[in-house]
Design a protein around this motif. Structure first.
Motif, short mmCIF file in Angstrom:
data_model
loop_
_atom_site.label_atom_id
_atom_site.label_comp_id
_atom_site.label_asym_id
_atom_site.label_seq_id
_atom_site.Cartn_x
_atom_site.Cartn_y
_atom_site.Cartn_z
N PRO A 165 -9.80 21.29 3.90
CA PRO A 165 -8.55 20.92 3.22
C PRO A 165 -8.34 19.42 3.21
O PRO A 165 -8.83 18.69 4.08
CB PRO A 165 -7.48 21.63 4.05
N LEU A 166 -7.61 18.98 2.21
CA LEU A 166 -7.22 17.57 2.18
C LEU A 166 -6.20 17.32 3.27
O LEU A 166 -5.31 18.14 3.51
CB LEU A 166 -6.62 17.22 0.81
N ILE A 167 -6.33 16.18 3.94
CA ILE A 167 -5.39 15.84 5.00
C ILE A 167 -4.80 14.46 4.75
O ILE A 167 -5.40 13.63 4.06
CB ILE A 167 -6.05 15.89 6.40
N VAL A 168 -3.63 14.23 5.31
CA VAL A 168 -2.95 12.94 5.18
C VAL A 168 -3.21 12.13 6.44
O VAL A 168 -3.07 12.64 7.56
CB VAL A 168 -1.44 13.14 4.99
N THR A 169 -3.59 10.88 6.26
CA THR A 169 -3.83 9.99 7.39
C THR A 169 -3.01 8.72 7.22
O THR A 169 -2.59 8.37 6.12
CB THR A 169 -5.32 9.62 7.51
N GLU A 170 -2.79 8.03 8.33
CA GLU A 170 -2.06 6.76 8.31
C GLU A 170 -3.04 5.61 8.11
O GLU A 170 -4.18 5.66 8.58
CB GLU A 170 -1.31 6.57 9.63
N ALA A 171 -2.60 4.58 7.42
CA ALA A 171 -3.41 3.38 7.21
C ALA A 171 -2.62 2.17 7.70
O ALA A 171 -1.39 2.19 7.78
CB ALA A 171 -3.77 3.22 5.75
N VAL A 172 -3.34 1.10 8.02
CA VAL A 172 -2.68 -0.11 8.51
C VAL A 172 -2.56 -1.18 7.43
O VAL A 172 -1.82 -2.15 7.59
CB VAL A 172 -3.43 -0.70 9.73
N ALA A 173 -3.28 -1.02 6.33
CA ALA A 173 -3.25 -2.00 5.25
C ALA A 173 -3.08 -1.29 3.92
O ALA A 173 -3.52 -0.15 3.74
CB ALA A 173 -4.52 -2.85 5.25
N ALA A 174 -2.46 -1.98 2.99
CA ALA A 174 -2.19 -1.40 1.67
C ALA A 174 -3.15 -1.90 0.60
O ALA A 174 -2.95 -1.61 -0.58
CB ALA A 174 -0.75 -1.71 1.26
N LYS A 175 -4.21 -2.62 0.99
CA LYS A 175 -5.10 -3.22 0.01
C LYS A 175 -5.71 -2.19 -0.93
O LYS A 175 -5.68 -2.34 -2.16
CB LYS A 175 -6.21 -4.00 0.73
N GLU A 176 -6.26 -1.11 -0.36
CA GLU A 176 -6.88 -0.08 -1.21
C GLU A 176 -5.86 0.64 -2.07
O GLU A 176 -6.14 1.01 -3.21
CB GLU A 176 -7.65 0.92 -0.35
N LEU A 177 -4.67 0.86 -1.53
CA LEU A 177 -3.60 1.50 -2.29
C LEU A 177 -3.24 0.66 -3.51
O LEU A 177 -3.10 1.19 -4.63
CB LEU A 177 -2.37 1.69 -1.39
N ILE A 178 -3.09 -0.65 -3.32
CA ILE A 178 -2.75 -1.52 -4.43
C ILE A 178 -3.89 -1.58 -5.45
O ILE A 178 -3.67 -1.55 -6.66
CB ILE A 178 -2.40 -2.93 -3.92
N GLN A 179 -5.13 -1.61 -4.97
CA GLN A 179 -6.28 -1.60 -5.87
C GLN A 179 -6.32 -0.31 -6.70
O GLN A 179 -6.62 -0.34 -7.89
CB GLN A 179 -7.58 -1.75 -5.07
N LEU A 180 -5.99 0.81 -6.06
CA LEU A 180 -5.96 2.09 -6.77
C LEU A 180 -4.91 2.06 -7.87
O LEU A 180 -5.15 2.52 -8.99
CB LEU A 180 -5.66 3.22 -5.77
N PHE A 181 -3.76 1.50 -7.57
CA PHE A 181 -2.69 1.41 -8.57
C PHE A 181 -3.11 0.53 -9.74
O PHE A 181 -2.92 0.90 -10.90
CB PHE A 181 -1.43 0.85 -7.91
N ARG A 182 -3.70 -0.61 -9.45
CA ARG A 182 -4.10 -1.53 -10.52
C ARG A 182 -5.22 -0.93 -11.36
O ARG A 182 -5.29 -1.15 -12.57
CB ARG A 182 -4.54 -2.87 -9.92
N ARG A 183 -6.09 -0.16 -10.71
CA ARG A 183 -7.23 0.43 -11.42
C ARG A 183 -6.77 1.47 -12.44
O ARG A 183 -7.39 1.64 -13.49
CB ARG A 183 -8.17 1.09 -10.41
N HIS A 184 -5.69 2.15 -12.13
CA HIS A 184 -5.24 3.23 -13.00
C HIS A 184 -3.97 2.83 -13.75
O HIS A 184 -2.90 3.39 -13.57
CB HIS A 184 -5.05 4.52 -12.20
N LYS A 185 -4.12 1.77 -14.58
CA LYS A 185 -3.10 1.34 -15.53
C LYS A 185 -1.81 0.87 -14.88
O LYS A 185 -0.73 1.06 -15.42
CB LYS A 185 -2.80 2.47 -16.52
N GLY A 186 -1.92 0.22 -13.71
CA GLY A 186 -0.72 -0.28 -13.06
C GLY A 186 0.03 -1.27 -13.92
O GLY A 186 1.25 -1.18 -14.07
N GLY A 187 -0.69 -2.22 -14.51
CA GLY A 187 -0.02 -3.21 -15.34
C GLY A 187 0.48 -2.63 -16.64
O GLY A 187 1.57 -2.93 -17.11
N GLU A 188 -0.33 -1.76 -17.24
CA GLU A 188 0.03 -1.19 -18.54
C GLU A 188 1.22 -0.26 -18.44
O GLU A 188 2.14 -0.29 -19.26
CB GLU A 188 -1.18 -0.44 -19.10
N VAL A 189 1.23 0.60 -17.41
CA VAL A 189 2.28 1.61 -17.29
C VAL A 189 3.53 1.03 -16.67
O VAL A 189 4.65 1.24 -17.15
CB VAL A 189 1.77 2.81 -16.46
N ALA A 190 3.39 0.31 -15.58
CA ALA A 190 4.55 -0.18 -14.84
C ALA A 190 5.00 -1.57 -15.27
O ALA A 190 6.05 -2.03 -14.84
CB ALA A 190 4.24 -0.17 -13.35
#
Length: 316
Positions: A165-190
């Motif tokens: 199963p997919l599980i939720v984990t804690e992270a200490v940095a948001a770098k990958e999260l922000i990269q994921l957002f930018r990769r999937h139309k962050g600028g275009e959509v938001a």
């Protein structure tokens, strides 16, 4: 107690933050360190205590210069501001504070908070209703989950029945999260630009320095690819679902659902704690939040615009 209009350089930041902390509205967006990260400059109308010069209420006014003059605007990553009052405040009508901005700005837009009673308004101001969704976390998790939509409960069960199963984990940095957002139309959509991400990084540092940031992720078990992530702000009276992103595969797997369910499970049974989903204007997003049992809460967007030249609007 008197109301005063203050330019940014005149604001006592210690008195400001003391007032925000003591206010009857839980609005962490109004702290000086939050505004410093997202707006840098803001003027204000404050209510001064007659004897101590403490601030007993504040109305933050993030502002900037534009070719048409000075304008008040709502910074990114800052859902609500508006009037914050303490028990000592004797001025509780936001119109009194707004009236003190007359003639100072060519354009004005601010989003008040859910605790502000708005009408009546000064002349030229317009009122638009906005909406967020809130979930009271005072009850136990079983009760809260029973209020999820049937489809959400079924998806959670199916995930647990998986071999991995997919599980939720804690992270200490948001770098990958922000990269994921930018990769999937962050600028275009938001509509986010490069400087918005600089503001987000500055805000992240401020939140982490105060131990207020919670970064959670869901990764693909076989590849460790990030499917979805979210940044929650955990403050004294609540949780804010501030920033989130998911890949197409993550959305298909229901990873955003797992992130929110994880935080609800962790904080269920906490009296006085409210999860603010930070949205609800777009119908599809409103349905997503409502399916967790969250209820809508309205707040006001206040605005005006004038066509007078900037040099006729300037006040020291």
């Amino acid at each position: 107690m008197s109301l005063r209009y203050l330019r940014h350089a005149e604001i006592n930041l210690a008195a400001w933050d003391a007032c925000v902390a003591a206010s009857q509205a839980a609005v962490p967006y109004a702290y000086s360190w939050w505004l410093g990260a997202t707006a840098k400059q803001w003027d204000a109308v404050v209510e001064l205590h007659a004897e101590t010069d403490a601030y007993t209420s504040v109305l933050p006014l993030p502002c900037k210069w534009r070719p048409w003059g000075r304008q008040v605007y709502q910074p990114a990553f800052t859902q609500q501001l508006g009037l914050l009052t303490t028990k000592e405040s004797q001025h509780r009508v936001i119109a009194d504070y707004l009236a003190m901005t007359a003639g100072r700005f060519s354009r004005f837009y601010t989003q008040a908070n859910v605790n502000n009673l708005v009408p009546p308004l000064p002349a030229d101001f317009t009122f638009t209703e906005r909406r967020t969704y809130l979930l009271d976390l005072a009850t136990d998790y079983a009760t809260l989950q029973a209020r999820y939509s049937a489809d959400y409960r079924r998806r959670l069960r199916r995930n647990l029945e998986q071999v991995r199963p997919l599980i939720v984990t804690e992270a200490v940095a948001a770098k990958e999260l922000i990269q994921l957002f930018r990769r999937h139309k962050g600028g275009e959509v938001a509509g986010l630009k490069a400087w918005h991400y600089e503001q987000l990084n500055a805000l992240m540092k401020a939140l982490q320095a105060r131990q207020l940031a919670r970064i959670v992720e869901v990764r693909q078990p076989d590849t460790d690819n990030l499917l979805a992530g979210a940044l929650f702000v955990q403050h004294q009276a609540g949780l804010i679902y501030l920033f989130a992103a998911a890949s197409p595969a993550g959305k298909q797997a229901g990873a955003p659902l797992l992130l929110l369910d994880h935080m609800i499970r962790q904080h269920a049974g906490t009296p006085g704690l409210v999860l603010d989903f930070e949205g609800g204007i777009i119908p599809s997003i409103a349905r997503f939040f409502a399916n967790f049992g969250a209820t809508p809460a309205s707040y006001a967007a206040l605005s005006y615009s004038t066509r007078q030249p900037w040099y006729l609007l300037w006040k020291p």
